[in-house]
Design a protein around this motif. Structure first.
Motif, PDB file in Angstrom:
ATOM      1  N   LYS A 151       1.361  11.900   5.936  1.00  0.00           N
ATOM      2  CA  LYS A 151      -0.053  11.788   6.331  1.00  0.00           C
ATOM      3  C   LYS A 151      -0.697  10.552   5.726  1.00  0.00           C
ATOM      4  CE  LYS A 151      -4.422  14.403   5.879  1.00  0.00           C
ATOM      5  NZ  LYS A 151      -5.072  13.588   4.817  1.00  0.00           N
ATOM      6  N   ARG A 152      -0.466  10.334   4.430  1.00  0.00           N
ATOM      7  CA  ARG A 152      -1.106   9.204   3.748  1.00  0.00           C
ATOM      8  C   ARG A 152      -0.543   7.864   4.231  1.00  0.00           C
ATOM      9  NH1 ARG A 152      -5.120   8.344   2.657  1.00  0.00           N
ATOM     10  NH2 ARG A 152      -4.986   7.242   0.658  1.00  0.00           N
ATOM     11  N   MET A 153       0.703   7.825   4.635  1.00  0.00           N
ATOM     12  CA  MET A 153       1.261   6.575   5.171  1.00  0.00           C
ATOM     13  C   MET A 153       0.520   6.163   6.442  1.00  0.00           C
ATOM     14  SD  MET A 153       5.363   7.077   4.583  1.00  0.00           S
ATOM     15  CE  MET A 153       5.803   5.604   5.518  1.00  0.00           C
ATOM     16  N   GLY A 154       0.253   7.125   7.319  1.00  0.00           N
ATOM     17  CA  GLY A 154      -0.485   6.814   8.539  1.00  0.00           C
ATOM     18  C   GLY A 154      -1.891   6.318   8.245  1.00  0.00           C
ATOM     19  N   GLU A 155      -2.553   6.986   7.308  1.00  0.00           N
ATOM     20  CA  GLU A 155      -3.919   6.598   6.965  1.00  0.00           C
ATOM     21  C   GLU A 155      -3.954   5.238   6.281  1.00  0.00           C
ATOM     22  OE1 GLU A 155      -5.486  11.210   6.256  1.00  0.00           O
ATOM     23  OE2 GLU A 155      -4.922   9.941   4.551  1.00  0.00           O
ATOM     24  N   THR A 156      -3.012   4.999   5.372  1.00  0.00           N
ATOM     25  CA  THR A 156      -2.970   3.733   4.634  1.00  0.00           C
ATOM     26  C   THR A 156      -2.746   2.561   5.573  1.00  0.00           C
ATOM     27  OG1 THR A 156      -2.150   4.815   2.631  1.00  0.00           O
ATOM     28  CG2 THR A 156      -1.732   2.456   2.845  1.00  0.00           C
ATOM     29  N   ALA A 157      -1.762   2.678   6.455  1.00  0.00           N
ATOM     30  CA  ALA A 157      -1.451   1.590   7.375  1.00  0.00           C
ATOM     31  C   ALA A 157      -2.631   1.303   8.300  1.00  0.00           C
ATOM     32  CB  ALA A 157      -0.211   1.932   8.185  1.00  0.00           C
ATOM     33  N   SER A 158      -3.229   2.366   8.832  1.00  0.00           N
ATOM     34  CA  SER A 158      -4.340   2.186   9.764  1.00  0.00           C
ATOM     35  C   SER A 158      -5.539   1.516   9.105  1.00  0.00           C
ATOM     36  CB  SER A 158      -4.744   3.549  10.340  1.00  0.00           C
ATOM     37  OG  SER A 158      -5.850   3.423  11.209  1.00  0.00           O
ATOM     38  N   HIS A 159      -5.893   1.969   7.896  1.00  0.00           N
ATOM     39  CA  HIS A 159      -7.082   1.432   7.227  1.00  0.00           C
ATOM     40  C   HIS A 159      -6.865  -0.010   6.770  1.00  0.00           C
ATOM     41  CE1 HIS A 159      -8.461   5.799   6.216  1.00  0.00           C
ATOM     42  NE2 HIS A 159      -8.721   5.453   7.465  1.00  0.00           N
ATOM     43  N   ILE A 160      -5.670  -0.318   6.277  1.00  0.00           N
ATOM     44  CA  ILE A 160      -5.401  -1.707   5.866  1.00  0.00           C
ATOM     45  C   ILE A 160      -5.480  -2.634   7.079  1.00  0.00           C
ATOM     46  CG2 ILE A 160      -3.589  -3.275   5.070  1.00  0.00           C
ATOM     47  CD1 ILE A 160      -2.730  -1.125   3.086  1.00  0.00           C
ATOM     48  N   ALA A 161      -4.884  -2.223   8.190  1.00  0.00           N
ATOM     49  CA  ALA A 161      -4.912  -3.060   9.384  1.00  0.00           C
ATOM     50  C   ALA A 161      -6.337  -3.260   9.883  1.00  0.00           C
ATOM     51  CB  ALA A 161      -4.045  -2.433  10.471  1.00  0.00           C
ATOM     52  N   GLY A 194       0.813  -1.212   0.000  1.00  0.00           N
ATOM     53  CA  GLY A 194       0.000   0.000   0.000  1.00  0.00           C
ATOM     54  C   GLY A 194       0.844   1.258   0.000  1.00  0.00           C
ATOM     55  N   PHE A 195       1.960   1.224   0.732  1.00  0.00           N
ATOM     56  CA  PHE A 195       2.860   2.378   0.737  1.00  0.00           C
ATOM     57  C   PHE A 195       3.349   2.711  -0.670  1.00  0.00           C
ATOM     58  CE2 PHE A 195       4.527   1.975   5.406  1.00  0.00           C
ATOM     59  CZ  PHE A 195       3.326   2.490   5.865  1.00  0.00           C
ATOM     60  N   GLN A 196       3.607   1.683  -1.459  1.00  0.00           N
ATOM     61  CA  GLN A 196       4.149   1.924  -2.799  1.00  0.00           C
ATOM     62  C   GLN A 196       3.152   2.628  -3.710  1.00  0.00           C
ATOM     63  OE1 GLN A 196       7.434   1.537  -3.143  1.00  0.00           O
ATOM     64  NE2 GLN A 196       7.190   0.928  -0.985  1.00  0.00           N
ATOM     65  N   THR A 197       1.858   2.448  -3.433  1.00  0.00           N
ATOM     66  CA  THR A 197       0.868   3.139  -4.265  1.00  0.00           C
ATOM     67  C   THR A 197       0.793   4.629  -3.940  1.00  0.00           C
ATOM     68  OG1 THR A 197      -1.019   2.778  -2.772  1.00  0.00           O
ATOM     69  CG2 THR A 197      -0.511   1.023  -4.347  1.00  0.00           C
ATOM     70  N   ILE A 198       1.296   5.023  -2.759  1.00  0.00           N
ATOM     71  CA  ILE A 198       1.311   6.453  -2.444  1.00  0.00           C
ATOM     72  C   ILE A 198       2.262   7.167  -3.405  1.00  0.00           C
ATOM     73  CG2 ILE A 198       1.820   8.191  -0.684  1.00  0.00           C
ATOM     74  CD1 ILE A 198       1.212   6.040   1.434  1.00  0.00           C
ATOM     75  N   ALA A 199       3.494   6.614  -3.522  1.00  0.00           N
ATOM     76  CA  ALA A 199       4.491   7.234  -4.398  1.00  0.00           C
ATOM     77  C   ALA A 199       4.124   7.104  -5.873  1.00  0.00           C
ATOM     78  CB  ALA A 199       5.866   6.618  -4.134  1.00  0.00           C
ATOM     79  N   SER A 200       3.491   6.001  -6.245  1.00  0.00           N
ATOM     80  CA  SER A 200       3.238   5.752  -7.669  1.00  0.00           C
ATOM     81  C   SER A 200       1.890   6.254  -8.153  1.00  0.00           C
ATOM     82  CB  SER A 200       3.336   4.247  -7.951  1.00  0.00           C
ATOM     83  OG  SER A 200       2.294   3.536  -7.290  1.00  0.00           O
ATOM     84  N   ARG A 201       0.925   6.451  -7.239  1.00  0.00           N
ATOM     85  CA  ARG A 201      -0.431   6.775  -7.685  1.00  0.00           C
ATOM     86  C   ARG A 201      -1.055   8.000  -7.003  1.00  0.00           C
ATOM     87  NH1 ARG A 201       0.966   4.266 -11.218  1.00  0.00           N
ATOM     88  NH2 ARG A 201       0.035   2.477 -12.257  1.00  0.00           N
ATOM     89  N   GLN A 202      -0.446   8.504  -5.930  1.00  0.00           N
ATOM     90  CA  GLN A 202      -1.124   9.554  -5.174  1.00  0.00           C
ATOM     91  C   GLN A 202      -0.384  10.889  -5.160  1.00  0.00           C
ATOM     92  OE1 GLN A 202      -2.661   8.161  -1.323  1.00  0.00           O
ATOM     93  NE2 GLN A 202      -2.348   6.052  -2.028  1.00  0.00           N
ATOM     94  N   VAL A 203       0.836  10.934  -5.659  1.00  0.00           N
ATOM     95  CA  VAL A 203       1.550  12.202  -5.749  1.00  0.00           C
ATOM     96  C   VAL A 203       1.885  12.484  -7.212  1.00  0.00           C
ATOM     97  CG1 VAL A 203       2.536  12.049  -3.434  1.00  0.00           C
ATOM     98  CG2 VAL A 203       3.804  11.106  -5.366  1.00  0.00           C
ATOM     99  N   ASN A 204       2.021  13.740  -7.530  1.00  0.00           N
ATOM    100  CA  ASN A 204       2.307  14.159  -8.901  1.00  0.00           C
ATOM    101  C   ASN A 204       3.777  13.897  -9.215  1.00  0.00           C
ATOM    102  OD1 ASN A 204       2.681  15.393 -11.352  1.00  0.00           O
ATOM    103  ND2 ASN A 204       1.775  17.354 -10.767  1.00  0.00           N
ATOM    104  N   VAL A 205       4.042  12.791  -9.885  1.00  0.00           N
ATOM    105  CA  VAL A 205       5.424  12.386 -10.141  1.00  0.00           C
ATOM    106  C   VAL A 205       6.106  13.302 -11.155  1.00  0.00           C
ATOM    107  CG1 VAL A 205       4.997   9.985  -9.549  1.00  0.00           C
ATOM    108  CG2 VAL A 205       4.712  10.732 -11.935  1.00  0.00           C
ATOM    109  N   THR A 206       5.332  14.143 -11.850  1.00  0.00           N
ATOM    110  CA  THR A 206       5.954  15.080 -12.791  1.00  0.00           C
ATOM    111  C   THR A 206       6.538  16.289 -12.072  1.00  0.00           C
ATOM    112  OG1 THR A 206       3.932  16.351 -13.208  1.00  0.00           O
ATOM    113  CG2 THR A 206       4.296  14.379 -14.555  1.00  0.00           C
ATOM    114  N   LYS A 207       6.146  16.505 -10.822  1.00  0.00           N
ATOM    115  CA  LYS A 207       6.652  17.641 -10.060  1.00  0.00           C
ATOM    116  C   LYS A 207       8.018  17.316  -9.469  1.00  0.00           C
ATOM    117  CE  LYS A 207       5.482  20.727  -6.220  1.00  0.00           C
ATOM    118  NZ  LYS A 207       4.505  21.032  -5.134  1.00  0.00           N
ATOM    119  N   GLU A 208       8.073  16.300  -8.621  1.00  0.00           N
ATOM    120  CA  GLU A 208       9.314  15.833  -8.028  1.00  0.00           C
ATOM    121  C   GLU A 208       9.185  14.338  -7.765  1.00  0.00           C
ATOM    122  OE1 GLU A 208      12.057  17.304  -7.727  1.00  0.00           O
ATOM    123  OE2 GLU A 208      11.655  19.459  -7.700  1.00  0.00           O
TER     124      GLU A 208
END
Length: 454
Positions: free
Chosen positions: A330-340, A275-289
């Motif tokens: 922020k999203r890491m905390g939410e992702t981990a909590s909801h998956i658990a 789930g963490f990997q989807t934050i970097a690949s799907r939830q942030v604008n990778v064209t920015k940084e």
């Protein structure tokens, strides 16, 4: 990025550049300076060249002495004493014991002008040296709960020697300087055990940038990924943020043959990693940084047929934009909590308080100072890509416009892409690079001061 050579290296914060991408992407800066030299600075150029060359051997000797006697973060008492004695002899106003072992020194030029801060970090690493030189380190020290070998495996010995040399060059032209120089000799750049806050942040908290307040701050780093004579720079982010996180996943222990009788934290933890990997690949604008989110440890269980109560994980987050950094946290905390929760368990993400912000070179300052880099005798400035290593120079650059450059330390004629990286026990510094460093910081200081006189 981290090159973990031995277990103790996990305690360190590398300034390693991505060697292959750096060499592939570096671009030579235009040969001709893009703006004329400040008139007030031109008479000082021969003095910089001559006086830096005259003290080159002294700088080399300082570096060898510091290299042979490395000290870990907040333990740099011998190094700090050497620095303070030198600066006092040159006539600097010296303040010692800043952030435990840091030294802040001020030289006021004979004419009014801007305040320029120059920074060097002093600490070594818990690494056993494997370089065959007469001044190799045999030092050991206490680090956390372990007794470790100590080595200057990241070039900080060279940084201290360079800034000591710059101090001497600038002191020799005090009567011609239109401004004030503030030297920052900083401890604990490589972080401290137990997530203790130190280094740049503690120096700032203890007034390192107070009275006088710098108008600009310059720093450098020796890197094996460039050859001697090359000065790597870029506007904007040049090193990443560096954050350490830990994740605790709670389930309910049961027999491995009947997982329905409990809650399996190993499955939940595995889903959290993905789930963490989807934050970097799907939830942030990778064209920015870009961003890097890596889980480095995953610990659970004691026996093959027991589903344990808990999983403990740790890892690192690297970003180049503070807004993106906070969003991912922020999203890491939410992702981990909801998956658990979806599997009947709980999860908590904790970030260590000692994380570093990205080092961002002020775009206007960088553009202004590129001609100064082009004037450094015997040097070749090149534009380099950002690196994934972290640097707490970032906090100085948040308080004043900053420019952080990389100084090549692999001998000319050798393939820098194959050189041992910073933090390796075989990290090697070509001592000819020290003169380049002295001239670079001296040139930046003089040109910035004189440029403000237009």
């Amino acid at each position: 990025m981290s090159h973990r050579i031995r277990p103790a290296a996990r305690l360190c914060l590398p300034i390693v550049l991505a060697v292959s991408s750096l060499c592939a992407s570096a671009q030579e800066a235009p040969v001709a300076a893009t703006s004329p030299a400040p008139a007030a600075a031109v008479p000082l150029y021969p003095l910089i060249a001559e006086r830096s060359k005259a003290i080159e051997q002294k700088v080399i000797d300082w570096r060898r002495d510091i290299h042979q006697h490395p000290e870990l973060g907040n333990q740099e008492k011998r190094t700090a004493a050497l620095v303070a004695a030198h600066l006092k002899a040159l006539g600097y106003e010296v303040r010692e014991g800043v952030a435990v072992t840091g030294v802040v020194a001020t030289l006021r030029g004979a004419r009014p002008g801007p305040v320029v801060a120059l920074r060097a970090d002093m600490d070594a690493l818990p690494v056993k040296e494997q370089v065959d030189v007469p001044f190799a380190s045999k030092a050991r020290a206490q680090w956390g709960f372990a007794n470790v070998d100590v080595m200057h495996a990241c070039g900080h010995d060279g940084h201290v020697a360079i800034l000591m040399g710059v101090a001497e060059v600038l002191a020799s032209m005090k009567a011609q300087l239109p401004g004030t120089v503030k030297l920052i000799f900083q401890p604990a750049e490589e972080k401290l055990p137990n997530a203790e806050i130190g280094g740049a942040r503690r120096m700032l908290a203890e007034g390192a940038f107070d009275a006088p307040v710098p108008d600009a701050v310059f720093g450098l780093h020796l890197v094996s990924a460039l050859n001697t004579g090359q000065i790597g720079y870029k506007p904007g982010p040049i090193t990443a943020s560096s954050d350490t996180f830990k994740v605790s996943v709670k389930g309910s222990q049961t027999h491995g043959s009947q997982p329905w009788s409990g809650v399996d934290p190993i499955v939940l933890g595995s889903q959290i990693v993905l789930g963490f990997q989807t934050i970097a690949s799907r939830q942030v604008n990778v064209t920015k940084e870009p961003s890097v989110l890596s889980v480095g440890t995953f610990n659970a269980g004691t026996r093959y047929n027991i589903i344990p109560d808990a999983v403990e994980m740790s890892g690192t987050l690297r970003t180049y934009d503070n807004e993106m950094r906070q969003f991912i946290i922020k999203r890491m905390g939410e992702t981990a909590s909801h998956i658990a929760q979806s599997g009947g368990g709980t999860a908590e993400v904790r970030f260590e308080a000692d994380g570093y912000a990205p080092t961002v070179n002020d775009a206007a300052l960088t553009a202004k100072m590129v001609p100064s880099l082009q004037r450094v005798p015997g040097a070749q400035p090149i534009v380099i890509p950002k690196g994934t290593g972290g640097e707490d120079f970032s906090f100085f650059a948040q308080k004043a416009p900053g420019l952080f450059v990389m100084i090549g330390a692999t001998p000319v004629g050798r393939d820098a892409s194959k050189a041992e990286p910073n933090h390796s026990p075989r990290f090697f510094v070509d001592e000819a690079s020290l003169l380049v460093g002295v001239r670079t910081l001296s040139q930046l200081t003089v040109d910035y001061m004189a440029g403000a006189q237009r």
